[in-house]
Design an enzyme around this catalytic site. Structure first.
Site, PDB file in Angstrom:
ATOM      1  N   TYR A 107      -2.746  -0.446  10.547  1.00 53.14           N
ATOM      2  CA  TYR A 107      -2.480  -0.811   9.096  1.00 53.14           C
ATOM      3  C   TYR A 107      -1.459  -0.650   8.631  1.00 53.14           C
ATOM      4  CZ  TYR A 107      -3.841  -1.134   4.580  1.00 53.14           C
ATOM      5  OH  TYR A 107      -3.589  -1.390   3.013  1.00 53.14           O
ATOM      6  N   SER A 140       0.842  -1.221  -0.198  1.00 56.29           N
ATOM      7  CA  SER A 140      -0.123   0.013   0.048  1.00 56.29           C
ATOM      8  C   SER A 140       0.874   1.258  -0.020  1.00 56.29           C
ATOM      9  CB  SER A 140      -0.890  -0.022   1.079  1.00 56.29           C
ATOM     10  OG  SER A 140      -1.540   1.248   1.471  1.00 56.29           O
TER      11      SER A 140
END
Length: 287
Positions: free
Chosen positions: A152, A139
């Site tokens: 996260y 990501s």
């Protein structure tokens, strides 16, 4: 182009669903994993299994035995795994203090330990033939840790750390490890975001309570303006598969909104990273 055996995780929706279709369309033998193929994902599993060149496997990626059984099934039929695409993952959102130790353990089990299980099981077969490709879907938050996404982001930092070090270790053995860094895309993952379990601390953050809403509005505006297409991530996987061995970049940014920022950070770190390997006598691993 030779036919490859490709294992893709998290194929019941989003990037994984599109990637399975895109790779299978090239004639490769795709093994698509998802959980609960006879329950909540039964329709998805049936639809995917009807696509030419795709075999659906029911796998719980946090279960060692389930993962090993899947690898054994593929090896029994194909004899090897040429490409591993670690796409499956989950997201957590909220003030960092609201996440319990168990929340963090779960996040790392899904986003770090699970990909590693597959990498460790696939690597012996790749080493045996001195060829292979591992693609880990990270990501943009694997480069920057944003407020309200700290847990996260930490898990994606972990995945990137495993991928980066491994990239240089196995490249001399004929194996490429590549990272894809997607930005924000309108996929089903956004509907499955987990939140911290310790809600007792949330009131203590009232001073910044409106910031998450502002983040959501900014994201929605980007979606409306830029219209990011999740197929771009599937296309990036296909591109990496098609590139010659040894010519695949370590990181590929797929983000029409803020990707230039992530790319600039990647390029700056790459320069300094080379200096570190030089300083510690590992210059030959850069070639």
């Amino acid at each position: 182009m030779s036919k490859k055996t490709v294992l893709i995780t998290g194929t019941n929706s989003g990037f994984g669903w599109l990637t399975a279709h895109s790779v299978a369309a090239l004639g490769h033998s795709v093994y698509a994993t998802m959980r609960d193929t006879k329950g909540k994902n039964a329709d998805k599993a049936k639809a995917l299994a009807e696509v030419e060149n795709i075999t659906v496997l029911d796998v719980s990626l946090t279960d060692e035995e389930s993962v090993k059984n899947a690898i054994d099934t593929i090896i029994a039929k194909e004899g090897t795994i040429d490409v591993l695409v670690n796409n499956a993952g989950s997201a957590m959102f909220g003030v960092a203090e609201s996440f319990t130790t168990e929340d963090v353990k779960w996040m790392f089990d899904v986003n770090v330990n699970a990909p590693w299980r597959l990498m460790k099981l696939a690597l012996p077969f790749m080493r045996k033939k001195s060829e292979g490709l591992i693609i880990n879907v990270s990501s943009g938050w694997g480069r920057f840790s944003a407020p309200f996404s700290a847990v996260y982001a930490a898990s994606k930092f972990g995945l990137e750390g495993l991928s980066e070090g491994l990239h240089y270790e196995v490249r001399p053995l004929g194996i490429d490890v590549a990272i894809i860094q997607p930005g924000a895309f309108p996929t089903e993952m956004a509907q499955k975001i987990q939140f911290g379990s310790d809600t007792s601390v949330v009131d203590g953050y009232s001073a910044i309570a409106e910031v998450p809403n502002k983040m959501g509005s900014a994201r929605d505006q980007m979606f409306e303006t830029v219209k990011p297409d999740p197929q771009d991530v599937a296309d990036a996987v296909v591109n990496l598969i098609n590139l010659p061995q040894g010519k695949r970049p370590l990181r590929t940014v797929v983000d029409p909104s803020t990707g230039k920022i992530v790319q600039a950070a990647n390029e700056a770190v790459e320069v300094e990273y080379a200096k570190v390997l030089n300083a510690f006598g590992m210059k030959e691993l850069l070639d």
